[in-house]
Design an enzyme around this catalytic site. Structure first.
Site, PDB file in Angstrom:
ATOM      1  N   HIS A  28      -3.679  -8.372  -0.444  1.00  0.00           N
ATOM      2  CA  HIS A  28      -2.475  -9.054  -0.912  1.00  0.00           C
ATOM      3  C   HIS A  28      -2.507 -10.527  -0.531  1.00  0.00           C
ATOM      4  CE1 HIS A  28      -1.267  -4.802  -0.593  1.00  0.00           C
ATOM      5  NE2 HIS A  28      -0.718  -5.069  -1.755  1.00  0.00           N
ATOM      6  N   TYR A  52      -0.212  -1.097  -9.609  1.00  0.00           N
ATOM      7  CA  TYR A  52       0.190  -0.463  -8.354  1.00  0.00           C
ATOM      8  C   TYR A  52      -0.236  -1.267  -7.127  1.00  0.00           C
ATOM      9  CZ  TYR A  52       0.455   3.077  -4.668  1.00  0.00           C
ATOM     10  OH  TYR A  52       0.730   3.754  -3.512  1.00  0.00           O
ATOM     11  N   TYR A  53      -1.358  -1.985  -7.217  1.00  0.00           N
ATOM     12  CA  TYR A  53      -1.845  -2.766  -6.081  1.00  0.00           C
ATOM     13  C   TYR A  53      -0.957  -3.978  -5.794  1.00  0.00           C
ATOM     14  CZ  TYR A  53      -6.335  -0.414  -7.176  1.00  0.00           C
ATOM     15  OH  TYR A  53      -7.339   0.470  -7.459  1.00  0.00           O
ATOM     16  N   ARG A  54      -0.217  -4.414  -6.807  1.00  0.00           N
ATOM     17  CA  ARG A  54       0.669  -5.579  -6.685  1.00  0.00           C
ATOM     18  C   ARG A  54      -0.081  -6.847  -6.265  1.00  0.00           C
ATOM     19  NH1 ARG A  54       6.211  -4.081  -6.943  1.00  0.00           N
ATOM     20  NH2 ARG A  54       6.414  -1.822  -6.903  1.00  0.00           N
TER      21      ARG A  54
END
Length: 89
Positions: A28, A52-54
């Site tokens: 992230h 989903y990993y953002r």
């Protein structure tokens, strides 16, 4: 067969996907951006991300700032079920 960042597999539609890619799960912010930049710098041309990993924004920012032409990079992504336009099971 020895794999490298240049090894590719031909898909049914004729496109080629690199065998070796950078997975960005659990990356992230600046960590994701720095990892993608370094991967592109050393020759990776396949990036894997997901809604989903953002971290899709960071992956995109790194690609834009890397100087590597977008058409030279294969990006795989996944969308969550129910995303507008995704196929129904």
């Amino acid at each position: 067969m020895a794999l490298s960042s240049l090894s590719r597999a031909r898909l049914g539609d004729g496109q080629c996907i690199p065998w070796v890619g950078l997975g960005t799960y659990l990356m992230h912010g600046e960590t994701a951006k720095a990892a993608v930049l370094e991967a592109l710098r050393v020759g990776y041309r396949h990036l894997d991300t997901a809604e989903y990993y953002r971290n899709e924004a960071e992956v995109g920012e790194a690609l834009r700032s890397s100087g590597v032409p977008r058409e030279d990079v294969f990006i795989t992504t996944k969308v969550l079920p129910g995303y507008p336009g995704s196929p129904r099971p």
